[in-house]
Design a protein around this motif. Structure first.
Motif, mmCIF file in Angstrom:
data_model
loop_
_atom_site.group_PDB
_atom_site.id
_atom_site.type_symbol
_atom_site.label_atom_id
_atom_site.label_comp_id
_atom_site.label_asym_id
_atom_site.label_seq_id
_atom_site.Cartn_x
_atom_site.Cartn_y
_atom_site.Cartn_z
ATOM 1 N N SER A 129 8.077 -11.251 -4.232
ATOM 2 C CA SER A 129 6.668 -11.436 -4.614
ATOM 3 C C SER A 129 6.552 -11.202 -6.105
ATOM 4 O O SER A 129 7.093 -10.242 -6.630
ATOM 5 N N ASN A 130 5.845 -12.101 -6.792
ATOM 6 C CA ASN A 130 5.702 -11.883 -8.242
ATOM 7 C C ASN A 130 4.485 -11.004 -8.531
ATOM 8 O O ASN A 130 4.007 -10.911 -9.639
ATOM 9 N N ARG A 131 4.016 -10.325 -7.465
ATOM 10 C CA ARG A 131 2.866 -9.433 -7.684
ATOM 11 C C ARG A 131 3.373 -8.050 -8.100
ATOM 12 O O ARG A 131 4.352 -7.552 -7.546
ATOM 13 N N SER A 132 2.640 -7.406 -9.025
ATOM 14 C CA SER A 132 3.009 -6.047 -9.418
ATOM 15 C C SER A 132 2.563 -5.051 -8.362
ATOM 16 O O SER A 132 1.532 -5.251 -7.720
ATOM 17 N N THR A 133 3.323 -4.003 -8.199
ATOM 18 C CA THR A 133 2.854 -2.898 -7.366
ATOM 19 C C THR A 133 1.950 -2.028 -8.229
ATOM 20 O O THR A 133 1.951 -2.151 -9.475
ATOM 21 N N LEU A 134 1.224 -1.106 -7.600
ATOM 22 C CA LEU A 134 0.369 -0.175 -8.356
ATOM 23 C C LEU A 134 1.217 0.644 -9.326
ATOM 24 O O LEU A 134 0.843 0.829 -10.486
ATOM 25 N N THR A 135 2.394 1.104 -8.866
ATOM 26 C CA THR A 135 3.277 1.902 -9.737
ATOM 27 C C THR A 135 3.651 1.115 -10.993
ATOM 28 O O THR A 135 3.546 1.621 -12.117
ATOM 29 N N LEU B 148 -1.229 7.927 -8.367
ATOM 30 C CA LEU B 148 -0.372 7.555 -7.236
ATOM 31 C C LEU B 148 -0.571 8.515 -6.061
ATOM 32 O O LEU B 148 -0.550 8.103 -4.899
ATOM 33 N N ASP B 149 -0.835 9.798 -6.346
ATOM 34 C CA ASP B 149 -1.127 10.745 -5.256
ATOM 35 C C ASP B 149 -2.457 10.396 -4.589
ATOM 36 O O ASP B 149 -2.592 10.464 -3.361
ATOM 37 N N VAL B 150 -3.441 9.985 -5.395
ATOM 38 C CA VAL B 150 -4.732 9.576 -4.832
ATOM 39 C C VAL B 150 -4.537 8.331 -3.957
ATOM 40 O O VAL B 150 -5.067 8.229 -2.847
ATOM 41 N N ALA B 151 -3.709 7.397 -4.445
ATOM 42 C CA ALA B 151 -3.448 6.170 -3.673
ATOM 43 C C ALA B 151 -2.776 6.511 -2.340
ATOM 44 O O ALA B 151 -3.113 5.930 -1.301
ATOM 45 N N PHE C 273 -7.178 14.272 0.996
ATOM 46 C CA PHE C 273 -7.298 14.195 -0.470
ATOM 47 C C PHE C 273 -6.759 15.468 -1.118
ATOM 48 O O PHE C 273 -5.992 15.423 -2.076
ATOM 49 N N MET C 274 -7.135 16.620 -0.539
ATOM 50 C CA MET C 274 -6.688 17.891 -1.131
ATOM 51 C C MET C 274 -5.171 18.050 -0.984
ATOM 52 O O MET C 274 -4.453 18.301 -1.954
ATOM 53 N N GLN C 275 -4.690 17.788 0.209
ATOM 54 C CA GLN C 275 -3.266 18.006 0.494
ATOM 55 C C GLN C 275 -2.381 17.124 -0.386
ATOM 56 O O GLN C 275 -1.351 17.565 -0.889
ATOM 57 N N ARG C 276 -2.819 15.891 -0.610
ATOM 58 C CA ARG C 276 -1.976 14.947 -1.348
ATOM 59 C C ARG C 276 -2.029 15.155 -2.853
ATOM 60 O O ARG C 276 -1.179 14.672 -3.582
ATOM 61 N N THR C 277 -3.087 15.839 -3.351
ATOM 62 C CA THR C 277 -3.214 15.930 -4.815
ATOM 63 C C THR C 277 -3.080 17.350 -5.366
ATOM 64 O O THR C 277 -2.917 17.518 -6.574
ATOM 65 N N GLU C 278 -3.107 18.385 -4.496
ATOM 66 C CA GLU C 278 -3.138 19.769 -5.006
ATOM 67 C C GLU C 278 -1.771 20.285 -5.469
ATOM 68 O O GLU C 278 -1.704 21.215 -6.270
ATOM 69 N N TRP C 279 -0.667 19.683 -5.060
ATOM 70 C CA TRP C 279 0.656 20.310 -5.202
ATOM 71 C C TRP C 279 1.391 19.937 -6.502
ATOM 72 O O TRP C 279 2.262 20.690 -6.924
ATOM 73 N N ALA C 280 1.055 18.828 -7.130
ATOM 74 C CA ALA C 280 1.959 18.231 -8.133
ATOM 75 C C ALA C 280 1.809 18.798 -9.543
ATOM 76 O O ALA C 280 2.568 18.435 -10.431
ATOM 77 N N GLY C 281 0.785 19.651 -9.750
ATOM 78 C CA GLY C 281 0.666 20.234 -11.091
ATOM 79 C C GLY C 281 -0.117 19.369 -12.073
ATOM 80 O O GLY C 281 -0.059 19.576 -13.281
ATOM 81 N N ASN C 282 -0.881 18.365 -11.537
ATOM 82 C CA ASN C 282 -1.666 17.501 -12.428
ATOM 83 C C ASN C 282 -3.127 17.923 -12.487
ATOM 84 O O ASN C 282 -3.874 17.455 -13.339
ATOM 85 N N LEU C 283 -3.529 18.776 -11.546
ATOM 86 C CA LEU C 283 -4.949 19.112 -11.433
ATOM 87 C C LEU C 283 -5.230 20.581 -11.756
ATOM 88 O O LEU C 283 -4.443 21.453 -11.397
ATOM 89 N N ALA C 284 -6.407 20.795 -12.399
ATOM 90 C CA ALA C 284 -6.887 22.163 -12.637
ATOM 91 C C ALA C 284 -7.869 22.565 -11.544
ATOM 92 O O ALA C 284 -8.140 23.748 -11.344
ATOM 93 N N GLY C 285 -8.412 21.542 -10.825
ATOM 94 C CA GLY C 285 -9.366 21.836 -9.759
ATOM 95 C C GLY C 285 -9.958 20.561 -9.194
ATOM 96 O O GLY C 285 -9.727 19.470 -9.749
ATOM 97 N N GLU D 268 2.689 -0.646 0.248
ATOM 98 C CA GLU D 268 2.451 -0.609 -1.203
ATOM 99 C C GLU D 268 1.144 -1.303 -1.553
ATOM 100 O O GLU D 268 0.785 -2.311 -0.929
ATOM 101 N N PHE D 269 0.442 -0.750 -2.524
ATOM 102 C CA PHE D 269 -0.725 -1.463 -3.074
ATOM 103 C C PHE D 269 -0.209 -2.504 -4.070
ATOM 104 O O PHE D 269 0.468 -2.152 -5.040
ATOM 105 N N MET D 270 -0.540 -3.767 -3.819
ATOM 106 C CA MET D 270 -0.082 -4.880 -4.657
ATOM 107 C C MET D 270 -1.256 -5.409 -5.485
ATOM 108 O O MET D 270 -2.372 -5.570 -4.963
ATOM 109 N N LEU D 271 -0.979 -5.721 -6.760
ATOM 110 C CA LEU D 271 -2.042 -6.216 -7.648
ATOM 111 C C LEU D 271 -2.438 -7.634 -7.236
ATOM 112 O O LEU D 271 -1.711 -8.593 -7.476
ATOM 113 N N THR D 272 -3.601 -7.752 -6.589
ATOM 114 C CA THR D 272 -4.066 -9.064 -6.096
ATOM 115 C C THR D 272 -5.300 -9.559 -6.847
ATOM 116 O O THR D 272 -5.590 -10.750 -6.817
#
Ligand code: AFP
Length: 365
Positions: A5-11, A33-36, A84-96, A201-205
């Motif tokens: 596929s010549n479509r880009s992925t979200l990454t 990507l964690d939100v996705a 939402f909390m479980q997928r985004t709280e662990w990676a060290g990107n968020l302050a809250g 995968e989320f594909m750019l459509t």
């Protein structure tokens, strides 16, 4: 279906976007990507519905639960919030974090590092539609954490989130409909991605989405008509008068009661959405929430060439005063939103302006 596929992925899309900021750390991309991933999990739960036993009200057996908005929580409201909390709280990107389903800001658990961003989200918008299988979605807004939070790593407080919409660094929504889509802006236009259920995968459509400046379609909950202010009554009256009235063209009406689905329709083909301030409950200057509904959708609309407003002023200029603050919201095709803003500036003289409809107006006081 070809695998090539010549479509880009979200990454891929995010990495290409990041090339515009050579000094960027990558934390921002990782957070998106964690939100996705959270949205993929929610899409799955929504798709399984009764098969996964996730329909109906939360804790119904114990009399149900009510959120800070005073709304009965659906099982999927609470599950989506947890994902939402479980997928985004662990990676060290968020302050809250802050969410429609939580009274107070959520602190990043001590076992995880804290980061430079804040996320505010409505984990499941339109959840009153979930039991009738109508499209619902998740809406999110990403802000920078205040400097002292980043430097001290202190717990976040409500005031840290009270930033005008213009300060958002990213905003988006996922729509759980016939297909699952992710619509995202990182401040460089709006792009739409479709979830490929096979690849996961989320594909750019839908690259570089833009909203037509004019439209013949409006969305408003007409059952509130008797509570509308005169400028809104005038605008809707004129739409309903169609060709026979001052607008000289017919309008169609839509109301899904899932704002995220209305926003998506408007992004795809134009239109104007109104959930205006009204006199129904004067303690609430509107139904929709500023931080996790109006601001993120407002940024998307503005980035796609549309307009987002309180009805009087640009939405993204509003200084928030509370985490769960409600506000009148008008968005969509630029020329229509500007017309509604103009009607709010003009002296109210509906009767004279539209004598023809004075007698037959649907919305007379
Ligand atoms: P829920 O998430 O409680 O279903 O509310 C949905 C919503 O916030 C927004 O998505 C709709 O546009 C609006 O409320 C619908 O409101 P009405 O029920 O008054 O039409």
């Amino acid at each position: 279906m070809t695998l090539r596929s010549n479509r880009s992925t979200l990454t891929q899309f995010l990495i290409e976007e990041r090339r515009r900021f050579p000094s960027a750390s990558g934390d921002f991309n990782a957070l998106i990507l964690d939100v996705a991933l959270a949205c993929k999990g929610i899409a799955r739960a929504v798709a399984y519905g009764e098969l996964a036993g996730v329909m109906g009200n939360h804790a119904a057996a114990d009399g149900g639960s009510v959120n800070v908005q005073g709304e009965t929580q659906k099982t999927l409201d609470v599950l989506s919030n947890d994902v939402f909390m479980q997928r985004t709280e662990w990676a060290g990107n968020l302050a809250g974090m802050a969410s429609e389903e939580m009274d107070l800001p959520y602190q990043i658990p001590a076992q995880y590092p804290r980061g430079n961003y804040l996320i505010v989200f409505d984990p499941l918008d339109g959840s009153s539609n979930i039991d009738v299988n109508v499209s619902v979605g998740s809406i999110f807004s990403i802000l920078r954490a205040p400097k002292d939070v980043m430097e001290s790593g202190r717990d976040v407080v409500e005031a840290d989130f009270l930033q005008p919409g213009a300060q958002q660094v990213a905003a988006g929504y996922a729509l759980y409909g016939p297909t699952t889509m992710l619509v995202l802006t990182v401040g460089d236009g709006v792009n739409g991605f479709t979830l490929d259920p096979n690849l996961g995968e989320f594909m750019l459509t839908h690259p570089k989405l833009s909203i037509p400046e004019d439209t013949h379609e409006f969305a408003i909950n007409a059952s509130n008509a008797r509570f509308w202010e005169a400028p809104v009554k005038r605008y809707v009256d004129e739409c309903l008068a169609g060709k026979t009235g001052t607008r000289g063209k017919d309008f169609n009406m839509r109301w899904i009661a899932s704002m995220v689905a209305e926003a998506h329709r408007i992004l795809m083909r134009g239109g104007v959405f109104m959930y205006p301030r009204d006199t129904k409950d004067t303690s609430k200057p509107g139904r929709l929430r500023l931080l996790y509904e109006a601001n993120p959708v407002g940024m998307i609309m503005e980035q796609a060439g549309g307009r987002a407003s309180t009805g009087e002023i640009p939405m993204l200029t509003v200084q928030p005063t509370g985490l769960h603050q409600r506000i009148g919201f008008v968005f969509g095709s630029k020329n229509e939103v500007e017309r509604i803003e103009r009607y709010h500036r003009e002296p109210v003289n509906v009767e004279l302006a539209n004598p023809l409809f004075a007698e037959r107006s649907l919305f007379r006081d």
